[in-house]
Motif scaffolding. Structure first.
Motif, PDB file in Angstrom:
ATOM      1  N   PRO B 265     -78.767   7.274  11.741  1.00 46.63           N
ATOM      2  CA  PRO B 265     -80.049   7.934  12.121  1.00 46.63           C
ATOM      3  C   PRO B 265     -81.030   8.045  10.721  1.00 46.63           C
ATOM      4  CG  PRO B 265     -78.123   9.213  12.130  1.00 46.63           C
ATOM      5  CD  PRO B 265     -77.667   8.203  11.695  1.00 46.63           C
ATOM      6  N   ASN B 266     -80.309   7.354   9.609  1.00 47.66           N
ATOM      7  CA  ASN B 266     -81.227   7.016   8.369  1.00 47.66           C
ATOM      8  C   ASN B 266     -82.167   5.975   8.368  1.00 47.66           C
ATOM      9  OD1 ASN B 266     -80.142   9.334   7.037  1.00 47.66           O
ATOM     10  ND2 ASN B 266     -78.324   8.280   6.334  1.00 47.66           N
ATOM     11  N   LEU B 267     -81.923   5.159   9.581  1.00 54.24           N
ATOM     12  CA  LEU B 267     -82.604   3.877   9.457  1.00 54.24           C
ATOM     13  C   LEU B 267     -84.201   4.161   9.864  1.00 54.24           C
ATOM     14  CD1 LEU B 267     -80.380   1.267  11.084  1.00 54.24           C
ATOM     15  CD2 LEU B 267     -80.781   1.395   8.792  1.00 54.24           C
ATOM     16  N   VAL B 268     -85.079   3.788   9.264  1.00 54.37           N
ATOM     17  CA  VAL B 268     -86.650   3.852   9.467  1.00 54.37           C
ATOM     18  C   VAL B 268     -86.922   2.735  10.230  1.00 54.37           C
ATOM     19  CG1 VAL B 268     -88.669   4.381   8.485  1.00 54.37           C
ATOM     20  CG2 VAL B 268     -86.527   5.229   7.531  1.00 54.37           C
ATOM     21  N   PHE B 269     -87.498   2.922  11.526  1.00 58.14           N
ATOM     22  CA  PHE B 269     -87.901   1.876  12.542  1.00 58.14           C
ATOM     23  C   PHE B 269     -89.284   2.630  13.253  1.00 58.14           C
ATOM     24  CE2 PHE B 269     -83.831  -0.307  12.609  1.00 58.14           C
ATOM     25  CZ  PHE B 269     -84.371  -1.548  11.879  1.00 58.14           C
ATOM     26  N   PRO B 270     -90.012   1.584  13.513  1.00 60.66           N
ATOM     27  CA  PRO B 270     -91.218   2.115  14.339  1.00 60.66           C
ATOM     28  C   PRO B 270     -90.445   2.307  15.595  1.00 60.66           C
ATOM     29  CG  PRO B 270     -91.665   0.182  13.387  1.00 60.66           C
ATOM     30  CD  PRO B 270     -90.175   0.288  13.013  1.00 60.66           C
TER      31      PRO B 270
END
Lengths: 461, 461
Positions: B265-270
């Motif tokens: 859940p920490n991954l930052v993706f558009p």
């Protein structure tokens, strides 16, 4: 062969006046750039895959030998029709069929000259990397058949790495494709690579799909000299270990340097030691960084180091390096270079030992030898030169080349790094590869060419 | 097979208790990571080339099928003994025999796990580049047999490019070496590449000489999102044309992104569009320069672009990417990924069309599909997921995978980019390669293995 006139007529039906059988024209095809000779019965210049297919059907029916030829620049007799029959001059099939830049590839006929291909590709920002010394005149078909490479192989690999697909006419006239436009696949045996380096003994290549690469934006060249090839070799490994893969890494011995200076008196080279040319390519910053690191690594071990400052000088050095093999007569006008034992290779750690042993062989047989080559991939070119009017020098040369080839094999190496076997090196196949390997090759050969019509006598097949 | 007990005794003489024939142990070897099953009669864990040679002599004499197996991570049934006989578990032959850094190579037994090899190589500043998703558990022998690759293939090439030499036991027990320690050679047919990708049908690999490469000092990662895969594809070509070869260039569709975010859940993706991960490697300066240029080229066409700032985040993204195929149950706990139609490839320009068509197939058969893969070399992984307890969903899945494979072939592509054919994809060989190609493969197979004992039934041989 029975009924040469009837056979001629059959060929004539297919290619019209592009089949010849006059002695003068046949004589022009009796050798490549080696000393090996063999007169063909017919010379045919096909223009299409279909023509090649129909010609092979006839040759297979009547068991007529067929030898494919590109530009005839081969140094081992690979394109010499030692059993007569047909020479297929593929140089007229020289169309670039498709520029498929978006798929990172081109499709070419086998007669395309690589330098011409690269001139055309340049505007798109791409190139076909393998670059034999003969790239201004040789053909892609010849390069594929011999797995040619050149000075940039250390970074970019050999021709083998760039062939995606081959259209091949088999001995019986069937036409197959060995690959496709897809860049990678894990389906089926790798027939593409089986044809690469098979020197026209398994089929006739009539079309090739080639992978292309982005042209580097910048290049830099560092010239360093070392007390000995042993030290030079150590430096090369240190440079690799530092994460740098030079785009070229060439070693030149003293004699080579002397010849280079005669070729171009403006060239600035140290007078002593073994010299290494380190070329790096990439972007402006990345090449600056790599060249700085190379100088840093060389510093504690080199006699001299300098970075070549201008593009002009860099061009002049590479141009001279390209011509050096043939330019020996500048040093001694009575001598001519003979291509023999010229293409050995060893595991790279063994390069210094190989250089030393070749020096000993040169002294033993009193044949001057120039040694230069691709130290980064273990390939060493040896230029032996003699007065070609003197039979005794020829005799000594033959013994010297024999010993050079045996030395390479003893050091765990190869009798040919990039020029091919042809007939010149066929006698070493068994010692280098072993009996079982050769037996397998013979079985594969029979599978593709049961009547043995394709380039007979080569590769000890 | 006659006299199973006598045969067992013959094997026992060679390997002692390392031959097993109890049902429970045979059952452990009845499948690889595919759904294909076949019970072996014997499981043997050889420890040396000599043992393999003696085992094969017996198998050849009594015409007992022999299937080599590495870690059993194959997805196409390549290591499944569908005709019974012997499974040779090569995972005990797992010694790194020689680190020959100065010659830029290592010599390994086939059971070596690539990640372990790379952990050991790290201290010397080198690595073995091919990196399948399973590299923490698979074996080098399996990688060679399937010509495996992975995300870095775009820059570094497939396993094929790294094999310098193979020691192979032939069907009749003879042992050959296909190469040497020399980095390049133009002598003889390329038997090395013939064995690479032949899935154990031509011989049993017992040792491999592998080329290694300098470890890059630095890496950077740019994440960009695009309105459509078509635009993303165009950007990739522009980046190549600018002289940049990314070390990875991965496309991820919407569903894949959703799964990635569930994994971590920490991954930052558009949240929208097709995403491409561009990784570059090299030195600090060169990667900075390349990443800057990639951002510059993406800017006019991307929805969003950002460079990943920390090593930690980069590691997290690649770790999630590596697990994404298996992690679909995070999105829907009733569904399991089934590996089917998972490894197609097309010429890179066709990737957007392939993605679109797979989306249509997914809708037509109502089977959810996640699409991600190596856009830079045309390889697309498709993850189909179903409730594996539902026979109807199985039936629809089979029809969907059939259509995916046929679509890849129609687009000039391949049914397997890097996983291999095995039995799962054998039925597509003829359509993809053609009758003549397959006939040649069969002839070559007979040359190496006249009695057809080696991995029978695979590759449609």
């Amino acid at each position: 062969m029975k009924g040469a006139i009837q056979i001629f007529d059959r060929f004539h039906e297919i290619v019209n006046e592009r089949v010849r059988s006059s002695l003068d024209e046949r004589f022009c095809y009796a050798s490549d750039a080696s000393q090996i000779e063999g007169l063909p019965d017919f010379v045919i210049r096909p223009k299409s895959t279909e023509e090649v297919s129909r010609i092979l059907m006839i040759c297979n029916e009547f068991e007529i030998p067929v030898t494919a030829r590109g530009a005839g620049t081969g140094l081992a007799g690979g394109a010499t029709p030692v059993k007569g029959g047909v020479v297929l001059d593929m140089s007229s099939m020289n169309n670039i069929i498709e520029f498929d830049i978006e798929n990172l590839q081109v499709i070419v006929e086998p007669g395309v000259v690589p330098e011409k291909l690269n001139r055309t590709l340049k505007s798109s920002g791409f190139f076909f990397p393998p670059d034999p010394g003969s790239s201004a005149i040789c053909t892609i078909g010849g390069m594929i058949s011999n797995n040619s490479s050149g000075i940039h192989c250390i970074k970019y690999g050999t021709t083998r790495n760039y062939v995606l697909d081959l259209q091949v006419v088999l001995a019986d006239g069937r036409v197959i494709n060995t690959g496709s436009k897809v860049l990678k696949s894990s389906v089926g045996y790798d027939l593409t690579r089986l044809f690469v380096g098979s020197e026209g003994t398994l089929g006739i290549i009539t079309r090739a799909g080639l992978k292309i690469m982005p042209l580097p934006i910048a290049k830099r060249l560092v010239v360093a000299s070392f007390d000995s090839a042993v030290i030079a070799g150590k430096v090369v490994i240190q440079i690799f270990s530092a994460g740098i893969i030079p785009s070229a890494c060439e070693i030149l011995d003293n004699t080579t340097i002397a010849v280079l200076k005669r070729c171009d008196p403006n060239l600035v080279f140290p007078n002593l030691g073994d010299i290494i040319l380190f070329e790096v390519d990439g972007t402006d910053n990345s090449t600056a960084e790599q060249s700085y690191r190379i100088i840093e690594i060389c510093a504690p071990l080199a006699q001299s180091i300098r970075e070549v400052s201008s593009k002009t000088e860099m061009g002049a050095i590479w141009e001279a390096r390209r011509l050096v093999g043939a330019a020996i007569s500048r040093l001694d006008p009575t001598k001519t270079r003979v291509y023999a034992g010229e293409d050995v290779g060893v595991p790279i750690k063994q390069i210094p030992i190989l250089i030393k042993k070749i020096q000993e062989i040169s002294e033993e047989f009193d044949i001057p030898a120039m040694k230069y080559g691709h130290i980064g991939d273990g390939s060493l070119h040896v230029a032996l030169f003699i007065d070609i009017m003197d039979p005794d020098q020829w005799e000594r040369l033959k013994r010297a080349q024999e010993k050079i080839h045996r030395t390479a094999i003893e050091l765990g190496g190869t009798v040919s790094s990039e020029h091919g076997v042809g007939l010149a090196r066929a006698i070493y196949m068994r010692d280098q590869l072993g009996n079982d390997f050769l037996e397998i090759m013979q079985s594969i050969k029979r599978t593709f060419d049961p009547k043995g019509i394709l380039n007979p006598g080569k590769l000890s097949l």
